[in-house]
Write an enzyme that holds these catalytic residues in place. Structure first.
Site, PDB file in Angstrom:
ATOM      1  N   ARG A   1       0.835  -1.196   0.000  1.00 48.62           N
ATOM      2  CA  ARG A   1       0.000   0.000   0.000  1.00 48.62           C
ATOM      3  C   ARG A   1       0.869   1.245   0.000  1.00 48.62           C
ATOM      4  NH1 ARG A   1      -4.886  -1.722   4.243  1.00 48.62           N
ATOM      5  NH2 ARG A   1      -5.432  -3.642   3.128  1.00 48.62           N
TER       6      ARG A   1
ATOM      7  N   ARG B   1       1.799   0.904  10.301  1.00 41.96           N
ATOM      8  CA  ARG B   1       1.368   1.334   8.969  1.00 41.96           C
ATOM      9  C   ARG B   1       2.579   1.304   8.030  1.00 41.96           C
ATOM     10  NH1 ARG B   1      -3.293   4.066   7.788  1.00 41.96           N
ATOM     11  NH2 ARG B   1      -3.555   4.603   9.988  1.00 41.96           N
TER      12      ARG B   1
ATOM     13  N   GLU C   1      -6.759  -1.379  15.339  1.00 45.47           N
ATOM     14  CA  GLU C   1      -7.347  -2.317  14.375  1.00 45.47           C
ATOM     15  C   GLU C   1      -6.360  -3.407  13.966  1.00 45.47           C
ATOM     16  OE1 GLU C   1      -8.415  -2.549   9.695  1.00 45.47           O
ATOM     17  OE2 GLU C   1      -8.481  -0.553  10.616  1.00 45.47           O
TER      18      GLU C   1
ATOM     19  N   ARG D   1       0.705  -6.819  12.504  1.00 42.77           N
ATOM     20  CA  ARG D   1       0.076  -6.227  13.691  1.00 42.77           C
ATOM     21  C   ARG D   1      -0.117  -7.271  14.790  1.00 42.77           C
ATOM     22  NH1 ARG D   1      -4.009  -1.254  12.084  1.00 42.77           N
ATOM     23  NH2 ARG D   1      -2.570  -0.238  10.620  1.00 42.77           N
TER      24      ARG D   1
END
Length: 423
Positions: free
Chosen positions: A260, A275, A347, A388
Site C-alpha cells: 500500500r 502502517r 485495528e 500487527r
C-alpha cells in the site's frame, strides 16, 4: 456497484441511504442519463414497430405482384436509424455504468449513523489487559534487541519498511502458518495461493479503481498493480462467472504480502510496524447466497476473533458507523487488539459484508431457484494482519528482562521455543 433497478424503482430510498453515509448523490445527473436512455429506447421501439408494420405491407404488395421498392426503402431507413440508436444506447449505458461505479454502497439499516471513527460503536470485549510491574515499552523498543531492524530496511527501501531477523522472523512466519492452519482445519476455508499483482479491471471489481488507484503501487509500463490485500485476486475468482448455486458457499483463506502506498497518511503511525508499505496478511473470503450473507458475515468475524482468543490477546469488536465505512461496505466490524505500549486498542482485522455490490462490478452471479441470474454476495476479512499480530505479541508478552513470552498456541510452530530472548 448499486443495483440500477433500485435507483429506477425507488430513487428517494437510495438517496436517503447514501445520505446516511454523507454521500451527495447527483440526482440531476442521473435523471439526465436516464432520460437520454429512455428517449433512445423509446425511439428504437417506435422504429421497430413501424418497421414490423411495413414488413407486413411489403409481403402483401409482393403477394399481389405490386412494386414494394418505396416501402422497402423506408424500412431500410428505419433500420439505419435503429443501428445508429444501438450505438447511442451503448454510449449512454457506458455513461450510466461509469456514473454508478463512483457511487458507494448503501449501509445496512442497522449500521449506526456517524461522521467519523469517533462515532463507531463498541459491541463487545474479550480478555483483560495485562497489568505490568515495570515500565511498559512499545513494540519498537521491545523488538529492537530481538531483531526488529528499521535502519537496514530504511537503507534498502526507505521509510515504512522493516527487516525481521532471527527468532522474530521465525515468529512472523509461525503466526501466518498458525492462522492458515486454524482457518483451513477448523473453520472450513480452502487455502489458496494467488498472484501478487492484478489488472486495473480486477482492482475495479472489488472497489473503485478511479477513486483509489493512488493507494496502489503500479508496475511501470504494464496494466498491473501490486495487491493491497489478497481480497483483490481471491474475490475475483468468480468475476464474469455464473456460479452453480449448489457450490455455494465458497470459502477461501490466503496468506500473502500486501502493498500500500499509504496515500494521504502522511504523519500517521510513522513509528514502527503499524502502517507500512509492505506487510503480510491472512485473508478470509466468503462467496455466498444472498440469503446467507448476514449470517456468513457474523461467522467470518467470529473466525477472526478465534485467532485472537487462541493467542490470548485482549481485543474489542466495534461496528463502523456510516461515515467510517469503506466505499464498498454494507456493514463492517473492526477487531481492535489491545496494545499496552500505546495504551489503546488498534485495528487488527476488518470484516466486511459487501452484499451484491462487488458482485455487480465483477459480474459474479448464480442462478436462483427460478432459474434467474442474480449477484452472489461477498464477505471478507483479515484473519489476521500478521505484522500487527506480531506487534501485539511483542507488547503484550514483554517481560522485565527484555524477553517476550510466546503464546502457547504458537510454541509448536516455533519448534518448542516459548520465549524470545536477545541472542
Amino acid at each position: 456497484m448499486l443495483d440500477i433497478q433500485l435507483l429506477r424503482k425507488d430513487l428517494p430510498a437510495a438517496i436517503a441511504g447514501l445520505n446516511r453515509r454523507g454521500f451527495a448523490f447527483d440526482e440531476a445527473g442521473f435523471r439526465a442519463l436516464e432520460d437520454e436512455r429512455k428517449s433512445v429506447q423509446a425511439r428504437t421501439e417506435e422504429l421497430q414497430a413501424k418497421s414490423n408494420a411495413l414488413n407486413k405491407q411489403i409481403g402483401m404488395l409482393k403477394g399481389k405482384g405490386e412494386d414494394a421498392s418505396a416501402v422497402m426503402a423506408e424500412v431500410n431507413g428505419y433500420r439505419e436509424e435503429m443501428k445508429a440508436n444501438e450505438t447511442k444506447l451503448a454510449a449512454v449505458q457506458e455513461k450510466l455504468n461509469a456514473f454508478l461505479r463512483l457511487i458507494p454502497n448503501i449501509p445496512r439499516p442497522e449500521v449506526p449513523e456517524g461522521k467519523s471513527e469517533a462515532e463507531n460503536v463498541e459491541l463487545r470485549r474479550w480478555g483483560t489487559p495485562r497489568t505490568f510491574d515495570f515500565p511498559v515499552k512499545d513494540h519498537v523498543d521491545v523488538g529492537g534487541p530481538l531483531g526488529l531492524d528499521f535502519d537496514t530496511a530504511g537503507k534498502i527501501s526507505g521509510a515504512r519498511f522493516s527487516v525481521l531477523k532471527g527468532g522474530l522472523a521465525r515468529l512472523h512466519r509461525a503466526i501466518a502458518q498458525f492462522m492458515i492452519d486454524v482457518h483451513t482445519t477448523e473453520h472450513g476455508y480452502t487455502e489458496v495461493y494467488v498472484p501478487y499483482m492484478v489488472t486495473s479491471q480486477m482492482a475495479d471489481g472489488v472497489s473503485s479503481f478511479a477513486k483509489f488507484k493512488d493507494d496502489l503501487f503500479k508496475i511501470e509500463g504494464r496494466d498491473l498493480y501490486l495487491i493491497p490485500t489478497s481480497e483483490y485476486p481471491v474475490t475475483n475468482f468468480v468475476a464474469d462467472t455464473i456460479v452453480d448455486a449448489k457450490d455455494l458457499p465458497l470459502q477461501f483463506a490466503c496468506h500473502s504480502p500486501c502493498f500500500r502506498s499509504e496515500a494521504g497518511s502522511y504523519g500517521k503511525d510513522t513509528r514502527g510496524m503499524i502502517r507500512q508499505h509492505q506487510f503480510d496478511k491472512v485473508e478470509m473470503v466468503r462467496i455466498v447466497h444472498p440469503d446467507q450473507s448476514a449470517e456468513a458475515h457474523e461467522a467470518l468475524t467470529q473466525n477472526a476473533e478465534a485467532i485472537l482468543q487462541k493467542l490470548e490477546l485482549p481485543y474489542r469488536v466495534v461496528v463502523l458507523c456510516t461515515g467510517d465505512q469503506g466505499f464498498a461496505s454494507a456493514k463492517t466490524y473492526d477487531l481492535e487488539v489491545w496494545l499496552p505500549g500505546q495504551g489503546a486498542y488498534r485495528e487488527i482485522s476488518s470484516c466486511t459484508n459487501f452484499e451484491g455490490f462487488q458482485a455487480r462490478r465483477m459480474q459474479a452471479r448464480f442462478k436462483n431457484e427460478k432459474g434467474k441470474t442474480e449477484p452472489v454476495h461477498t464477505i471478507n476479512g483479515s484473519g489476521l494482519a500478521v505484522g500487527r499480530t506480531l506487534v501485539a505479541i511483542l507488547e503484550n508478552g514483554q517481560q522485565a528482562d527484555g524477553s517476550v513470552t510466546i503464546p502457547t498456541a504458537l510454541v509448536p510452530y516455533m519448534g518448542g521455543v516459548a520465549r524470545l530472548e536477545r541472542a
